[in-house]
Design a protein around this motif. Structure first.
Motif, mmCIF file in Angstrom:
data_model
loop_
_atom_site.group_PDB
_atom_site.id
_atom_site.type_symbol
_atom_site.label_atom_id
_atom_site.label_comp_id
_atom_site.label_asym_id
_atom_site.label_seq_id
_atom_site.Cartn_x
_atom_site.Cartn_y
_atom_site.Cartn_z
ATOM 1 N N SER A 135 0.829 -1.205 0.000
ATOM 2 C CA SER A 135 0.000 0.000 0.000
ATOM 3 C C SER A 135 0.870 1.265 0.000
ATOM 4 C CB SER A 135 -0.989 0.001 1.163
ATOM 5 O OG SER A 135 -0.293 -0.234 2.344
ATOM 6 N N LYS A 136 2.073 1.160 0.542
ATOM 7 C CA LYS A 136 2.973 2.337 0.526
ATOM 8 C C LYS A 136 3.618 2.516 -0.836
ATOM 9 C CE LYS A 136 5.553 1.545 4.249
ATOM 10 N NZ LYS A 136 6.770 1.508 4.957
ATOM 11 N N ASN A 137 3.843 1.378 -1.528
ATOM 12 C CA ASN A 137 4.664 1.434 -2.740
ATOM 13 C C ASN A 137 3.902 1.227 -4.050
ATOM 14 O OD1 ASN A 137 7.595 1.595 -1.720
ATOM 15 N ND2 ASN A 137 6.592 0.085 -0.421
ATOM 16 N N VAL A 138 2.575 1.075 -3.953
ATOM 17 C CA VAL A 138 1.841 0.781 -5.180
ATOM 18 C C VAL A 138 1.868 1.993 -6.140
ATOM 19 C CG1 VAL A 138 -0.497 1.520 -4.490
ATOM 20 C CG2 VAL A 138 -0.216 -0.474 -5.955
ATOM 21 N N SER A 139 2.039 1.708 -7.424
ATOM 22 C CA SER A 139 2.066 2.779 -8.424
ATOM 23 C C SER A 139 1.624 2.191 -9.759
ATOM 24 C CB SER A 139 3.479 3.355 -8.537
ATOM 25 O OG SER A 139 4.287 2.441 -9.246
ATOM 26 N N ASP A 140 1.620 3.015 -10.793
ATOM 27 C CA ASP A 140 1.187 2.510 -12.110
ATOM 28 C C ASP A 140 2.294 1.734 -12.809
ATOM 29 O OD1 ASP A 140 -1.238 3.526 -11.789
ATOM 30 O OD2 ASP A 140 -0.859 5.405 -12.872
ATOM 31 N N GLU A 141 3.471 1.750 -12.203
ATOM 32 C CA GLU A 141 4.597 1.104 -12.885
ATOM 33 C C GLU A 141 4.546 -0.415 -12.742
ATOM 34 O OE1 GLU A 141 8.353 2.791 -12.202
ATOM 35 O OE2 GLU A 141 7.587 4.815 -12.513
ATOM 36 N N ALA A 142 5.167 -1.100 -13.693
ATOM 37 C CA ALA A 142 5.185 -2.572 -13.644
ATOM 38 C C ALA A 142 5.963 -3.035 -12.402
ATOM 39 C CB ALA A 142 5.856 -3.102 -14.901
ATOM 40 N N VAL A 143 5.483 -4.117 -11.808
ATOM 41 C CA VAL A 143 6.221 -4.666 -10.654
ATOM 42 C C VAL A 143 6.754 -6.052 -11.015
ATOM 43 C CG1 VAL A 143 5.103 -3.476 -8.733
ATOM 44 C CG2 VAL A 143 4.060 -5.536 -9.674
ATOM 45 N N ASP A 144 7.848 -6.407 -10.367
ATOM 46 C CA ASP A 144 8.416 -7.728 -10.569
ATOM 47 C C ASP A 144 7.723 -8.673 -9.578
ATOM 48 O OD1 ASP A 144 9.910 -10.006 -10.615
ATOM 49 O OD2 ASP A 144 11.833 -8.975 -10.844
ATOM 50 N N LEU A 145 6.723 -9.391 -10.090
ATOM 51 C CA LEU A 145 5.909 -10.240 -9.217
ATOM 52 C C LEU A 145 6.717 -11.333 -8.534
ATOM 53 C CD1 LEU A 145 2.619 -10.938 -11.168
ATOM 54 C CD2 LEU A 145 2.844 -9.980 -8.900
ATOM 55 N N LYS A 146 7.648 -11.905 -9.300
ATOM 56 C CA LYS A 146 8.445 -13.002 -8.745
ATOM 57 C C LYS A 146 9.262 -12.485 -7.553
ATOM 58 C CE LYS A 146 10.782 -16.782 -8.481
ATOM 59 N NZ LYS A 146 10.815 -18.021 -8.245
ATOM 60 N N GLU A 147 9.836 -11.279 -7.729
ATOM 61 C CA GLU A 147 10.657 -10.709 -6.673
ATOM 62 C C GLU A 147 9.814 -10.454 -5.415
ATOM 63 O OE1 GLU A 147 13.755 -10.696 -6.742
ATOM 64 O OE2 GLU A 147 14.018 -9.593 -4.851
ATOM 65 N N LEU A 148 8.599 -9.945 -5.639
ATOM 66 C CA LEU A 148 7.705 -9.699 -4.497
ATOM 67 C C LEU A 148 7.362 -10.998 -3.785
ATOM 68 C CD1 LEU A 148 4.975 -7.147 -5.612
ATOM 69 C CD2 LEU A 148 6.545 -6.947 -3.700
ATOM 70 N N ALA A 149 7.093 -12.046 -4.600
ATOM 71 C CA ALA A 149 6.724 -13.338 -4.023
ATOM 72 C C ALA A 149 7.917 -13.953 -3.274
ATOM 73 C CB ALA A 149 6.234 -14.280 -5.109
ATOM 74 N N VAL A 150 9.118 -13.739 -3.805
ATOM 75 C CA VAL A 150 10.318 -14.280 -3.152
ATOM 76 C C VAL A 150 10.500 -13.644 -1.769
ATOM 77 C CG1 VAL A 150 12.837 -14.104 -3.236
ATOM 78 C CG2 VAL A 150 11.620 -15.078 -5.163
ATOM 79 N N THR A 151 10.259 -12.329 -1.679
ATOM 80 C CA THR A 151 10.421 -11.674 -0.373
ATOM 81 C C THR A 151 9.386 -12.228 0.609
ATOM 82 O OG1 THR A 151 9.277 -9.831 -1.418
ATOM 83 C CG2 THR A 151 11.553 -9.466 -0.868
ATOM 84 N N TYR A 152 8.174 -12.494 0.092
ATOM 85 C CA TYR A 152 7.138 -13.048 0.970
ATOM 86 C C TYR A 152 7.534 -14.456 1.465
ATOM 87 C CZ TYR A 152 2.976 -15.287 2.637
ATOM 88 O OH TYR A 152 2.115 -16.007 3.431
ATOM 89 N N THR A 153 7.918 -15.333 0.521
ATOM 90 C CA THR A 153 8.211 -16.713 0.953
ATOM 91 C C THR A 153 9.455 -16.762 1.842
ATOM 92 O OG1 THR A 153 9.188 -17.081 -1.221
ATOM 93 C CG2 THR A 153 7.094 -18.118 -0.838
ATOM 94 N N ALA A 154 10.440 -15.891 1.559
ATOM 95 C CA ALA A 154 11.647 -15.888 2.415
ATOM 96 C C ALA A 154 11.249 -15.542 3.843
ATOM 97 C CB ALA A 154 12.668 -14.887 1.884
ATOM 98 N N ASP A 155 10.375 -14.542 4.000
ATOM 99 C CA ASP A 155 9.949 -14.165 5.353
ATOM 100 C C ASP A 155 9.085 -15.248 5.994
ATOM 101 O OD1 ASP A 155 11.317 -11.855 5.536
ATOM 102 O OD2 ASP A 155 9.596 -10.503 5.484
ATOM 103 N N ALA A 156 8.181 -15.844 5.175
ATOM 104 C CA ALA A 156 7.285 -16.871 5.727
ATOM 105 C C ALA A 156 8.098 -18.093 6.185
ATOM 106 C CB ALA A 156 6.244 -17.280 4.696
ATOM 107 N N ILE A 157 9.046 -18.523 5.360
ATOM 108 C CA ILE A 157 9.846 -19.697 5.742
ATOM 109 C C ILE A 157 10.807 -19.323 6.874
ATOM 110 C CG2 ILE A 157 11.552 -21.393 4.918
ATOM 111 C CD1 ILE A 157 10.193 -21.180 2.184
ATOM 112 N N GLY A 158 11.360 -18.114 6.784
ATOM 113 C CA GLY A 158 12.254 -17.650 7.858
ATOM 114 C C GLY A 158 11.520 -17.733 9.190
ATOM 115 N N SER A 159 10.262 -17.280 9.201
ATOM 116 C CA SER A 159 9.504 -17.252 10.446
ATOM 117 C C SER A 159 9.091 -18.663 10.886
ATOM 118 C CB SER A 159 8.269 -16.370 10.240
ATOM 119 O OG SER A 159 7.512 -16.337 11.400
#
Ligand code: HEM
Length: 427
Positions: free
Chosen positions: A115-139
């Motif tokens: 919500s802080k970073n959303v914009s009209d620009e393209a996002v790298d979905l894989k990169e976003l998903a990687v940060t999520y899974t790294a945190d989920a598995i880390g936890s």
């Protein structure tokens, strides 16, 4: 197969060319291997005649590569059976349920970041998903939370990327492992660099020591593995939990377990690192591909969003395991993503004793690799009409899985199926 194109595409060509056959031989480098096309024969190999195909066929030297050699995926024979039956109770729905709050917390961090970073620009979905899974598995597995959304270059992420990533050196090692295992043995190649192994082992040791010192526990995999190490087993919570752990244990006859079991620190580190590798890449790829399909098919996205809103409303806005269970359309989206893009591409078995293929005079020698082409089967119009179409409806029907057994195998099947399969719907 010569590695000039992706193994899955190479096998798909063979699959299409020999469609209608029961099996077909091919060369994997210098070694003959067998591709299985007939679902009945697949069933035999994965389940009925499993005792001839107990191994994934990966061999790592226990001295030079203990982290891989001791991982559940690489173990074989009695040691695999013992490890599988002891780890199974840590992967039941009940045990995963208690980790949902950790995953929900990571999800909340993700939402805040978006919500802080959303914009009209393209996002790298894989990169976003990687940060999520790294945190989920880390936890859930390591008991740490580095908030990778705000700090994508934290040490855990950097080391994690190196653990699963491929560079030239890793690529050469992969070629040797598949085609020249004797070279790997002779030169004592390590798959993971020592610095990586040391980082993850030290982190786990630190977390274990700190829990021991403070007497505090946490509801996560690490705690369950500490319990396994200290008590020799993880207790089932109730009859349902007990039944599920037997199913996950992979084989029905409890006598197959030797009864002797020693879960050392190195065993614990090896399983934790194995879970990281298995979860990090597979889960993030699935999340990003599902998001991509939903971005293209906005109608499906609206239907999924409406379901999420409705279920959350019924659960006071709280994302609990019970709420997740009610999101059946979302679950179909996950299943359809796994159909169109099965992360493993295919299932591998190594023949562990000579085997005569039923109804033929073909005898497989011990050591022969057998491939089950999940990607090709799951994208075959004979079984999945219009396979290019992303259609979660295929899985909305309750008996869909029953009808598709041995044709739909994103998590494998039989006693060696993915032990972590119940985690994915919660991630
Ligand atoms: C999208 C997510 C995932 C997919 C598609 C997936 C798929 C697979 C497949 C195809 C296999 C081989 C099965 C066979 O040979 O029959 C496997 C094995 C395995 N998976 Fe997963 N996996 C996923 C996530 C996970 C997670 C999150 C964990 C652990 C936390 C995990 C742990 C394992 C282990 C330990 C094995 C080896 C089991 C054995 O040899 O007994 N997987 N997985």
């Amino acid at each position: 197969m010569t590695l000039r194109e992706h193994r899955v595409h190479c096998l798909d060509k063979i699959y299409k060319k020999y469609s209608g056959e029961s099996f077909v031989g091919y060369y994997q480098g210098r070694d003959p291997a067998l591709l299985i096309l007939d679902p009945e024969l697949i069933k035999r190999i994965l389940v009925k005649d499993f005792s001839y195909f107990t191994s994934h066929g990966i061999e790592f030297d226990e001295e030079t590569d203990p982290m891989l050699a001791k991982s559940l995926f690489a173990l074989d024979g009695q040691r695999w059976r013992d490890m599988r039956s002891k780890l199974a109770p840590t992967f039941t729905t009940g045990k995963i349920k208690i980790m949902v709050p950790h995953m929900a917390e990571v999800g909340q961090n993700w939402l805040k970041f978006l919500s802080k970073n959303v914009s009209d620009e393209a996002v790298d979905l894989k990169e976003l998903a990687v940060t999520y899974t790294a945190d989920a598995i880390g936890s859930c597995v390591f008991g740490v939370n580095y908030n990778a959304f705000e700090n994508p270059n934290n040490t855990f992420m950097t080391m994690g990327r190196r653990l699963v990533g491929y560079d030239f050196k890793r690529g050469m090692k992969a070629i040797c492992v598949i085609f020249f295992p004797e070279v790997v043995k002779f030169f004592k190649f390590e798959w993971f660099d020592r610095s990586l192994v040391d980082f993850f082992c030290n982190l786990l040791k630190e977390m274990m020591d700190s829990r021991k010192k403070s007497g505090q526990t946490r509801k996560d995999f690490l705690q369950l593995m500490i319990e396994l190490k200290e008590k020799g087993s993880v207790a089932s919570d109730n009859a349902e939990d007990e039944k599920e752990s037997k199913e996950l244990g992979g084989f029905e006859d409890s006598q197959l377990s030797s009864g002797k079991f020693d879960f050392s620190d190195v065993d614990l580190y090896s399983q934790a690192i194995g879970f990281f590798v298995a979860g990090f890449e597979n889960s993030s790829t699935q999340i990003s591909l599902a998001c991509l399909e939903l971005a293209v098919e906005s109608e499906l996205q609206h239907r999924a969003q409406a379901e999420i809103d409705q279920v959350l409303k019924e659960h006071d806005g709280k994302l609990t395991a019970e709420a997740l269970k009610k999101m059946v359309y979302l679950e179909s989206i996950v299943q359809e993503t796994l159909r169109k893009y099965p992360p493993a591409g295919g299932l591998v078995r190594s023949c562990t004793k000579n085997y005569l293929i039923p109804g033929s005079n073909v005898r497989l020698e011990k050591g022969t690799t057998v491939m089950i082409p999940s990607y090709s089967l799951q994208n075959d119009p004979k079984y999945f009409p219009d396979p290019e179409r992303f259609d979660p409806e295929r899985f909305c029907n309750e008996d869909a899985h029953h009808k598709l057994q041995f044709l739909y195998t994103p998590f494998g099947d039989g006693p060696r199926h993915c032990i972590g399969l119940r985690i994915l719907p919660h991630i």
